[in-house]
Design a protein around this motif. Structure first.
Motif, PDB file in Angstrom:
ATOM      1  N   UNK A   4      46.449  40.209  51.233  1.00  0.00           N
ATOM      2  CA  UNK A   4      46.308  40.745  49.871  1.00  0.00           C
ATOM      3  C   UNK A   4      46.382  39.580  48.879  1.00  0.00           C
ATOM      4  N   UNK A   5      45.352  39.470  48.065  1.00  0.00           N
ATOM      5  CA  UNK A   5      45.324  38.375  47.098  1.00  0.00           C
ATOM      6  C   UNK A   5      46.144  38.701  45.858  1.00  0.00           C
ATOM      7  N   UNK A   6      46.792  37.680  45.307  1.00  0.00           N
ATOM      8  CA  UNK A   6      47.382  37.853  43.975  1.00  0.00           C
ATOM      9  C   UNK A   6      46.264  37.556  42.985  1.00  0.00           C
ATOM     10  N   UNK A   7      46.008  38.512  42.101  1.00  0.00           N
ATOM     11  CA  UNK A   7      44.881  38.406  41.177  1.00  0.00           C
ATOM     12  C   UNK A   7      45.479  38.317  39.762  1.00  0.00           C
ATOM     13  N   UNK A   8      45.544  37.121  39.242  1.00  0.00           N
ATOM     14  CA  UNK A   8      46.176  36.948  37.919  1.00  0.00           C
ATOM     15  C   UNK A   8      45.069  37.164  36.878  1.00  0.00           C
ATOM     16  N   UNK A   9      44.779  38.462  36.643  1.00  0.00           N
ATOM     17  CA  UNK A   9      43.554  38.752  35.893  1.00  0.00           C
ATOM     18  C   UNK A   9      43.740  38.790  34.380  1.00  0.00           C
ATOM     19  N   UNK A  10      44.898  38.358  33.907  1.00  0.00           N
ATOM     20  CA  UNK A  10      45.060  38.065  32.478  1.00  0.00           C
ATOM     21  C   UNK A  10      46.116  36.973  32.346  1.00  0.00           C
ATOM     22  N   UNK A  11      45.713  35.847  31.781  1.00  0.00           N
ATOM     23  CA  UNK A  11      46.661  34.777  31.496  1.00  0.00           C
ATOM     24  C   UNK A  11      46.116  33.964  30.322  1.00  0.00           C
ATOM     25  N   UNK A  12      47.005  33.140  29.748  1.00  0.00           N
ATOM     26  CA  UNK A  12      46.580  32.274  28.640  1.00  0.00           C
ATOM     27  C   UNK A  12      47.554  32.376  27.483  1.00  0.00           C
ATOM     28  N   UNK A  13      47.256  31.631  26.428  1.00  0.00           N
ATOM     29  CA  UNK A  13      48.138  31.640  25.256  1.00  0.00           C
ATOM     30  C   UNK A  13      47.862  32.878  24.409  1.00  0.00           C
ATOM     31  N   UNK A  18      46.920  29.727  48.565  1.00  0.00           N
ATOM     32  CA  UNK A  18      46.926  30.596  49.739  1.00  0.00           C
ATOM     33  C   UNK A  18      47.152  32.061  49.353  1.00  0.00           C
ATOM     34  N   UNK A  19      47.793  32.312  48.221  1.00  0.00           N
ATOM     35  CA  UNK A  19      48.043  33.687  47.778  1.00  0.00           C
ATOM     36  C   UNK A  19      47.209  34.050  46.540  1.00  0.00           C
ATOM     37  N   UNK A  20      47.008  33.071  45.672  1.00  0.00           N
ATOM     38  CA  UNK A  20      46.267  33.357  44.428  1.00  0.00           C
ATOM     39  C   UNK A  20      44.767  33.257  44.724  1.00  0.00           C
ATOM     40  N   UNK A  21      44.119  34.414  44.811  1.00  0.00           N
ATOM     41  CA  UNK A  21      42.696  34.429  45.180  1.00  0.00           C
ATOM     42  C   UNK A  21      41.784  34.426  43.959  1.00  0.00           C
ATOM     43  N   UNK A  22      42.332  34.875  42.839  1.00  0.00           N
ATOM     44  CA  UNK A  22      41.493  34.932  41.636  1.00  0.00           C
ATOM     45  C   UNK A  22      42.393  34.896  40.404  1.00  0.00           C
ATOM     46  N   UNK A  23      41.895  34.287  39.329  1.00  0.00           N
ATOM     47  CA  UNK A  23      42.554  34.430  38.029  1.00  0.00           C
ATOM     48  C   UNK A  23      41.458  34.582  36.973  1.00  0.00           C
ATOM     49  N   UNK A  24      41.831  35.207  35.858  1.00  0.00           N
ATOM     50  CA  UNK A  24      40.834  35.440  34.791  1.00  0.00           C
ATOM     51  C   UNK A  24      41.516  35.152  33.461  1.00  0.00           C
TER      52      UNK A  24
END
Ligand code: AHR
Length: 494
Positions: free
Chosen positions: A290-299, A336-342
């Motif tokens: 299962x990927x960790x999908x950090x689909x909202x990040x930033x300032x 290895x865990x973070x498969x996607x970020x947005x």
């Protein structure tokens, strides 16, 4: 002097290109004006999508784009956004500024944008105020090739072939704007909704469950325990906010060195969040399927004075660039865990790549970091070890430099370094272990500035821009790199 060892012969797995993903919501001037201007606009466009933004985004190789929200996703009813544009339902974007949404940018327009960018679409479905049937039919509409009510409707609307759609999110922030749910309740809803997110033909959906806010570890625990085996990805949202979310986040432009320091501290905090959420995921999914999908990040700062508070428009400085660089070095470490970020969000909203004003467009310092770091997309992560010094203020310390390295398909090594100290340079001695050739050939790019809030404007668009870096020299078998205060550097080594 900081000593860092880069083992060019110890590969630690692939850095997914999807770590460099983006997010564009129906919020403020992101979609409308920022991306979509309509076919009749005097702004040069391709079937309604502005060409200047398109070209700029192509340059940074956007690998995946998340849409239509965000909070908007759980109020969005996709059927309002297909068919002849003049007939599309006009609605009120209640969450973001109460403005009229004319639905001119819908599924077909989004898929066209992804085609033009050659990126993967990542669609976020509506759990908060939508039905299971509505979500199920959306997937059918987009991906079913044969004879079916939704496939037939798509064809009537001008698209014969189904689209390829891999990434689908089952709701957004369901602990908040997506329905104010308890994790137990959402886990049950997730199980139900995802059942009807079908694979048509050879289209295989990667299902993303709505994940935790910041350090809500219980959310991750409950979701993994009750639905882990039914998901491919679990999201996490974390914004870098120097102040307080409700009482005042801080200004994007008008800040002192203390706020700079806090911003860096909060950016570095993503490391702890990923580590702790990963530990919980490991318990249920030790193979890291299962990927960790950090689909909202930033300032996230206060909006620019005089702008609509619901539009989340903020300027972007060298500080934002460093925040981006720090995040990428940390994301690489956890590849290895973070498969996607947005990053939130592509144009005119929060930590944007691009700002527009009518027909004018500028690139932000953050854009340049995406450009410099794109060499790491799909490259092999290399082992990095060593001391990185300290950055101190008011008795608190942070690591002064963050580093990551990768090797691309051609065998070229790239090292990215970020010096977060706002006033001191850092000299890093890089030992490159395992390089085949004798004296390495080194070239580099730097992004830096001479004041904390240096930024680009429509009048002066190149105040913060990348330049050739000549602060690296091979001495005594090591590569000594002189990083100016507040700088991001990427080196190419052969
Ligand atoms: O990116 C802005 C908003 O932040 C999104 O709509 C929401 O998901 C988050 O709270």
């Amino acid at each position: 002097m900081h000593n860092v060892i880069v083992s060019t012969d110890i590969a630690k797995g692939k850095i997914s290109r999807h770590i460099y993903g983006h997010f564009a919501e129906h919020l403020g001037r992101c979609i409308y004006e920022g991306i979509w201007v309509g076919e009749d606009s005097p702004i040069p466009n391709t079937k309604g999508i502005r060409n200047d933004v398109l070209e700029a985004l192509k340059r940074i190789k956007v690998p995946v784009l998340r849409w239509p929200g965000g909070c908007f996703a759980d109020e969005y009813h996709w059927k309002d956004g297909v068919g002849p544009r003049e007939n599309r339902k006009r609605m009120v974007n209640t969450h973001w500024g109460g403005v009229v949404e004319n639905n001119h940018f819908g599924t077909h327009e989004f898929m066209l944008l992804c085609d033009l960018l050659e990126c993967e679409p990542y669609i976020c479905g509506n759990v908060g105020s939508g039905t299971v049937q509505e979500m199920s039919e959306w997937v059918e509409y987009m991906t079913s090739g044969g004879e079916s009510p939704m496939a037939n409707w798509r064809k009537e609307n001008g698209r014969e072939e189904p689209w390829k759609l891999k990434y689908f999110g089952v709701g957004n922030e369901n602990w908040g704007c997506g329905g104010n749910m308890r994790p137990e309740y959402y886990a049950d809803l997730y199980r139900r909704y995802q059942t009807y997110v079908r694979n048509y033909g050879d289209n295989k959906i990667y299902k993303i469950a709505g994940g935790a806010n910041v350090d809500d570890y219980n959310w991750t625990e409950v979701l993994m325990k009750n639905a882990g085996w039914l998901m491919d990805g679990l999201s996490l949202h974390y914004y870098t906010i120097p102040g307080d979310f409700w009482l005042g986040k801080g200004s994007a432009l008008d800040f002192e060195e203390g706020e700079w320091f806090i911003t860096m501290k909060k950016a570095l905090h993503i490391d702890e969040l990923i580590t702790k959420h990963s530990t919980i995921m490991d318990k249920y999914d030790p193979e890291k399927r299962v990927g960790m999908i950090i689909d909202e990040w930033g300032t996230w700062f206060d909006v620019e004075p005089g702008t609509n508070p619901g539009f989340l428009y903020q300027q972007n400085t060298i500080r934002d660039a460093l925040v981006a660089g720090v995040h990428f070095n940390i994301f690489h470490k956890h590849a290895d865990r973070v498969h996607m970020t947005n990053i939130a969000q592509t144009v005119n909203v929060l930590q944007a790549m691009i700002l527009t004003e009518g027909e004018k467009m500028i690139l932000t310092p953050t854009y340049h970091v995406f450009d410099m770091f794109k060499v790491h997309q799909d490259a092999e992560l290399l082992a990095v070890d060593g001391s990185i010094g300290t950055y101190e203020m008011g008795g608190e310390t942070l690591p002064q430099v963050t580093v990551s390295a990768s090797k691309d398909a051609e065998g070229k090594v790239h090292v990215s370094l970020v010096n977060i100290d706002h006033q001191n340079e850092a000299v890093v001695s890089l030992e490159l272990r395992g390089l085949q050739s004798g004296t390495p050939q080194v070239s580099g790019t730097i992004l830096t500035a001479d004041r904390l809030n240096a930024h680009n404007t429509f009048e002066q668009p190149n105040v913060v821009a990348p330049a050739a870096f000549n602060g690296a020299a091979v001495e005594g078998g090591k590569l000594n790199v002189k990083l100016p205060a507040m700088s991001v550097v990427t080196l190419a080594i052969q």
